[in-house]
Design an enzyme around this catalytic site. Structure first.
Site, PDB file in Angstrom:
ATOM      1  N   LYS A 276       0.817  -1.179  -0.098  1.00  7.57           N
ATOM      2  CA  LYS A 276       0.001  -0.022   0.147  1.00  7.57           C
ATOM      3  C   LYS A 276       1.038   1.240  -0.102  1.00  7.57           C
ATOM      4  CE  LYS A 276      -4.413  -1.545   0.587  1.00  7.57           C
ATOM      5  NZ  LYS A 276      -5.399  -2.146   1.222  1.00  7.57           N
TER       6      LYS A 276
ATOM      7  N   LYS B 247      -3.921  -9.937  -7.230  1.00  6.21           N
ATOM      8  CA  LYS B 247      -5.076 -10.302  -6.399  1.00  6.21           C
ATOM      9  C   LYS B 247      -6.224  -9.521  -6.939  1.00  6.21           C
ATOM     10  CE  LYS B 247      -6.385  -8.468  -2.487  1.00  6.21           C
ATOM     11  NZ  LYS B 247      -6.691  -8.105  -1.301  1.00  6.21           N
TER      12      LYS B 247
ATOM     13  N   LYS C  13     -10.831  -4.915  -4.691  1.00  6.62           N
ATOM     14  CA  LYS C  13     -11.990  -4.133  -4.686  1.00  6.62           C
ATOM     15  C   LYS C  13     -11.440  -2.837  -4.947  1.00  6.62           C
ATOM     16  CE  LYS C  13     -13.046  -4.862  -0.032  1.00  6.62           C
ATOM     17  NZ  LYS C  13     -11.789  -4.436   0.535  1.00  6.62           N
TER      18      LYS C  13
HETATM   19  P1  TYM Z   1     -10.171  -6.881   2.681  1.00  6.86           P
HETATM   20  O1  TYM Z   1     -11.222  -5.811   2.944  1.00  6.86           O
HETATM   21  O2  TYM Z   1      -8.965  -6.446   1.924  1.00  6.86           O
HETATM   22  O3  TYM Z   1     -10.699  -8.168   2.186  1.00  6.86           O
HETATM   23  C1  TYM Z   1     -11.902  -8.711   2.987  1.00  6.86           C
HETATM   24  C2  TYM Z   1     -11.606 -10.225   2.985  1.00  6.86           C
HETATM   25  O4  TYM Z   1     -11.679 -10.996   1.710  1.00  6.86           O
HETATM   26  C3  TYM Z   1     -10.531 -11.632   1.290  1.00  6.86           C
HETATM   27  N1  TYM Z   1     -10.281 -11.170  -0.089  1.00  6.86           N
HETATM   28  C4  TYM Z   1     -10.039 -12.149  -0.942  1.00  6.86           C
HETATM   29  N2  TYM Z   1      -9.877 -13.579  -0.718  1.00  6.86           N
HETATM   30  C5  TYM Z   1      -9.781 -14.256  -1.985  1.00  6.86           C
HETATM   31  N3  TYM Z   1      -9.234 -13.590  -3.177  1.00  6.86           N
HETATM   32  C6  TYM Z   1      -9.336 -12.166  -3.307  1.00  6.86           C
HETATM   33  N4  TYM Z   1      -8.838 -11.668  -4.430  1.00  6.86           N
HETATM   34  C7  TYM Z   1      -9.569 -11.726  -2.119  1.00  6.86           C
HETATM   35  N5  TYM Z   1      -9.766 -10.328  -1.949  1.00  6.86           N
HETATM   36  C8  TYM Z   1     -10.187 -10.074  -0.685  1.00  6.86           C
HETATM   37  C9  TYM Z   1      -9.571 -11.023   2.188  1.00  6.86           C
HETATM   38  O5  TYM Z   1      -8.829 -11.808   2.663  1.00  6.86           O
HETATM   39  C10 TYM Z   1     -10.264 -10.564   3.699  1.00  6.86           C
HETATM   40  O6  TYM Z   1     -10.651 -11.947   4.404  1.00  6.86           O
HETATM   41  N6  TYM Z   1      -7.922  -6.045   6.974  1.00  6.86           N
HETATM   42  C11 TYM Z   1      -9.105  -6.797   6.328  1.00  6.86           C
HETATM   43  C12 TYM Z   1     -10.341  -6.379   6.799  1.00  6.86           C
HETATM   44  C13 TYM Z   1     -10.347  -6.638   8.484  1.00  6.86           C
HETATM   45  C14 TYM Z   1     -10.278  -7.785   9.123  1.00  6.86           C
HETATM   46  C15 TYM Z   1     -10.116  -7.405  10.663  1.00  6.86           C
HETATM   47  C16 TYM Z   1     -10.555  -9.076   8.594  1.00  6.86           C
HETATM   48  C17 TYM Z   1     -10.245  -5.633   9.613  1.00  6.86           C
HETATM   49  N7  TYM Z   1     -10.340  -6.064  10.541  1.00  6.86           N
HETATM   50  C18 TYM Z   1     -10.362  -8.389  11.503  1.00  6.86           C
HETATM   51  C19 TYM Z   1     -10.715  -9.923  10.019  1.00  6.86           C
HETATM   52  C20 TYM Z   1     -10.620  -9.642  11.272  1.00  6.86           C
HETATM   53  C21 TYM Z   1      -9.084  -6.481   4.973  1.00  6.86           C
HETATM   54  O7  TYM Z   1      -8.633  -5.287   4.530  1.00  6.86           O
HETATM   55  O8  TYM Z   1      -9.634  -7.076   4.343  1.00  6.86           O
END
Ligand code: TYM
Length: 364
Positions: A144, A226, A229
């Protein structure tokens, strides 16, 4: 199971207090503790097929077995600059989509992260129990920082401490995430070890729960990165709310491979594009790679790609329709997130109080 509801005075570890004294001073109650599951998604962009297959799909249908908490991580989203109106809109859309994906608000606690101040409060404490070196090693921070070179803010760096707070407040057993979040959950585990090592059993040790298929859905146009979004262009990204014709078009353009073999075979090293499409098809139809290879034997990508598109269209159709219906009912959404925050705060504040006491803060 028999649990002793007893908080020893002055931060003693309840487990180290002799049973006779616990029985005398506390109340013994028979409780069946459901295992706890927790996860969240940043509303930093519209939800994608990756968010669904890597995370949400594994959340739905667990409510019977687990006590589940799922949130919109809006506080995490602002580590990268957001347009306020878009962030607000996406947070509510995300809630509607959670429900449409099968997370019944009667059975799951659905909350907006910023509505439960304990997240930020514990986040600060955990900042003080996380090392600079640990945070410097996080690949998401490095990624990032590269992408947002003009805004490498403190929040981006300490992001994993807030994420650890999100998790540890609810004492979960499992944290279902995609592969890319594993490093952050591992860091939360290190923090548990460090904190509990100093103060006794305060936090439960959480386990990451990563799906076997769909843990890393790749961009359809660039299978080495990856599906994200926050990707501005979005041409290789399938969104949960995409219309069938958009999904069909995106899969039609998906890169396959330039090998001469041109057959459907799972080999992520030499055929990453096809491997990605196979993973998506496997996750969407609950088929194994061997079954998919057999199904498309002797057929080229011209048959395979539309089949993957059709499977994804049918997977997402009911979600899109239901989310659109729910999103129109703003009063309902408000009642869901208010109830969610209230229930979550009660649990989160219990952990926070314990932490504050352990580190030496005067009780309010
Ligand atoms: P984030 O918002 O980037 O993604 C949310 C969840 O979706 C999964 N994910 C994917 N899995 C497979 N293929 C992909 N292309 C893909 N893109 C996203 C991510 O692995 C995630 O599980 N830091 C976290 C959000 C968060 C969180 C937490 C998660 C904040 N606090 C506490 C668990 C527990 C994040 O940025 O996810």
């Amino acid at each position: 199971m028999v649990y002793c509801l007893y908080m020893p005075p002055d931060g003693e570890d309840p487990h180290s207090v002799p049973a006779a004294r616990r029985e005398k001073e506390g109340t013994m109650e028979t409780l069946e503790r459901k295992k706890v599951m927790l996860s969240g998604i940043k509303p930093s962009g519209d939800l994608t097929l990756g968010s669904y297959l890597g995370a949400i799909k594994n959340w739905a249908a667990r409510a019977e077995q687990f006590d589940c908490y799922y949130f919109m991580a809006d506080a995490h989203a602002i580590t990268v600059r957001q347009k306020p109106a878009d962030l607000r809109r996406r947070t509510l859309e995300q809630l509607a989509q959670y429900i449409a994906c099968g997370l019944d608000p009667e059975q799951n606690t659905l909350l907006i992260q910023s509505h439960v101040p304990a997240h930020a409060e514990l986040g600060w404490v955990l900042n003080c129990y996380t090392m600079f070196g640990e945070l410097s090693r996080m690949t998401q921070f490095k990624d990032k920082s590269r992408k947002n070179a003009d805004n490498i803010n403190g929040g981006l760096f300490t992001y994993p401490c807030l994420m650890a707070a999100d998790i540890l407040l609810y004492q979960p057993d499992y944290v279902p995430v995609g592969e890319d979040q594993k490093q952050h959950v591992e860091l939360a585990r290190n923090i548990v070890q460090r904190f509990n090592g100093i103060y006794g059993q305060v936090f439960r040790m959480p386990e990451p729960y990563i799906p076997k298929v769909g843990a890393r859905v790749m961009d359809l146009l660039n299978p080495s990165s990856k599906m994200s979004k926050s990707d501005e262009a979005g041409a290789g990204v399938v969104y949960l709310m995409d219309r069938p014709e958009d999904i069909a078009r995106k899969f039609k353009r998906a890169v396959t491979d330039s090998d001469t073999e041109r057959c459907v075979r799972y080999d992520p090293e030499t055929k990453p594009g096809v491997a990605n499409l196979m993973s998506i098809y496997a996750a969407a139809t609950d088929r194994s790679f061997a079954q998919i290879e057999a199904e498309f034997e002797g057929q080229g990508y011209g048959v395979f790609k539309p089949a993957v598109a059709d499977a994804v269209i049918e997977l997402l159709r009911p979600i899109r329709e239901e989310a659109t219906r729910i999103l129109a009912d703003k009063a309902y959404l408000q009642s869901v997130y208010r109830a969610g925050a209230e229930k979550a705060a009660a649990i989160a504040n219990r952990t926070l109080r314990k932490v504050y006491k352990k580190v030496g803060f005067v009780e309010r």
